[in-house]
Design a protein around this motif. Structure first.
Motif, short mmCIF file in Angstrom:
data_model
loop_
_atom_site.label_atom_id
_atom_site.label_comp_id
_atom_site.label_asym_id
_atom_site.label_seq_id
_atom_site.Cartn_x
_atom_site.Cartn_y
_atom_site.Cartn_z
N ALA A 144 0.85 -1.19 0.00
CA ALA A 144 0.00 0.00 0.00
C ALA A 144 0.88 1.23 0.00
O ALA A 144 1.91 1.26 0.67
N PRO A 145 0.53 2.27 -0.74
CA PRO A 145 1.40 3.45 -0.83
C PRO A 145 1.48 4.20 0.49
O PRO A 145 0.54 4.22 1.27
N TRP A 178 10.84 -1.95 1.81
CA TRP A 178 9.53 -1.33 1.59
C TRP A 178 9.63 0.18 1.78
O TRP A 178 10.48 0.67 2.53
N PRO A 179 8.75 0.93 1.13
CA PRO A 179 8.70 2.38 1.39
C PRO A 179 8.28 2.65 2.83
O PRO A 179 7.38 1.99 3.36
N GLY A 180 8.93 3.60 3.47
CA GLY A 180 8.61 3.94 4.85
C GLY A 180 9.40 5.15 5.30
O GLY A 180 10.09 5.79 4.51
N SER A 181 9.31 5.45 6.58
CA SER A 181 9.99 6.63 7.13
C SER A 181 11.35 6.24 7.71
O SER A 181 11.65 5.06 7.90
N ALA A 182 12.16 7.25 8.02
CA ALA A 182 13.47 7.02 8.61
C ALA A 182 13.35 6.28 9.94
O ALA A 182 14.13 5.38 10.25
N LEU A 183 12.36 6.67 10.74
CA LEU A 183 12.15 6.02 12.03
C LEU A 183 11.80 4.55 11.84
O LEU A 183 12.28 3.68 12.59
N GLN A 184 11.00 4.25 10.85
CA GLN A 184 10.62 2.86 10.60
C GLN A 184 11.82 2.03 10.15
O GLN A 184 11.95 0.87 10.52
N LEU A 205 3.76 -0.80 6.19
CA LEU A 205 5.05 -1.25 6.72
C LEU A 205 4.98 -1.41 8.23
O LEU A 205 5.48 -2.39 8.78
N GLN A 206 4.33 -0.46 8.91
CA GLN A 206 4.27 -0.54 10.37
C GLN A 206 3.49 -1.76 10.82
O GLN A 206 3.85 -2.41 11.80
#
Length: 276
Positions: free
Chosen positions: A81-82, A154-160, A96-97
């Motif tokens: 999912a985007p 996977w696409p995600g944030s730096a924290l993830q 991702l989370q």
């Protein structure tokens, strides 16, 4: 040891990923194991110490490096999912989370079973029904490590990404810890006896710190108590410094590898709790 020497010692190029670093470390650790080098124990100890230093140097460098956002700017695969896209790449991803949470819960289940069924007692692992449970847990841990490695793409944030890295490093180290085999029944004397006592003390403290820090059984003011981790580190470092020819040297290095990964995971959990 500087960074260039560390990469060279690990037999890796400067573009090596964290997975390649961990894989090379485990491969070389087995190559330098005292059991494979009985005729040159001093060389074996010297090489394992340098290997640990090289691994620590490269790992610390990779952790401080800025995440390669450009590699995530491309269009995500259909099954993902985007996430929210920014000028710097992809931001926080609920998909991702959810995947991270699922893998982490599965990891906690395996660690809980490991201690609940006494799998840390090496001599029990090959007995009866526990033998099957132990091997099943090993397979589950392999799947978890592989799943976390894929999640890092996977696409995600730096924290993830930091979260995935911390959990993956701990899971991989715990898996290596599970592979430690029981030694044949023997009586240790003199320095070997002292090293054995220190190893057991450190191993018990490490198990306690994992129960406290990862399973969250005991907390102090919302933070993980570092006492057990400190005791484990002192015990293992004394073995390497004072008893380099100990029969427990190789296992001690694996325990230190796990302790470092545990510290990284606990640091992330504590910092995440503070910012929540």
């Amino acid at each position: 040891m500087d960074l260039a020497e560390a990469y060279e010692f690990l037999q890796l190029g400067a573009a090596a990923s964290s997975e390649e670093v961990s894989s090379s470390f485990r491969r070389l650790l087995k190559e330098y194991h005292p059991d494979r080098n009985t005729s040159r124990s001093e060389w074996s100890h010297r090489m394992t110490v340098r290997l640990t230093e090289a691994h620590a140097t490269v790992t610390e460098y990779l952790r401080r490096e800025e995440l390669p956002w450009e590699s995530f700017i491309e269009e995500p695969s259909p099954e993902h999912a985007p996430s929210v896209e920014t000028d710097e790449g992809f931001g926080y991803s609920l998909t991702l989370q959810g995947h991270i949470a699922e893998l982490y819960d599965l990891l906690l289940d395996q660690i809980h079973d490991y201690y609940n069924y006494g799998m840390e007692k090496l001599h029990l692992r090959e007995e009866g029904a526990l033998r099957y449970r132990y091997r099943r847990t090993l397979r589950q841990m392999t799947d978890i490590v592989e799943g976390l490695a894929l999640a890092a793409e996977w696409p995600g944030s730096a924290l993830q990404y930091r979260q995935v890295g911390a959990i993956r490093d701990f899971a991989a180290a715990f898996y290596e810890n599970m592979l430690i085999r029981p030694k044949k029944q023997q009586v240790f004397l003199g320095e070997d006896q002292k090293a054995c006592q220190l190893y057991r003390q450190g191993a018990d403290a490490l198990d306690q710190s994992i129960r406290e820090g990862v399973l969250g059984l005991q907390m102090e003011g919302g933070r993980v108590c570092p006492a057990a981790r400190d005791m484990a580190e002192r015990s293992f470092m004394v073995i390497l410094a004072r008893f380099p020819r100990s029969p427990h040297t190789a296992e001690t290095l694996i325990k230190l590898y796990l302790l470092r990964a545990l510290t990284g995971l606990c640091s992330f959990l504590e910092s995440a709790a503070e910012t929540a």
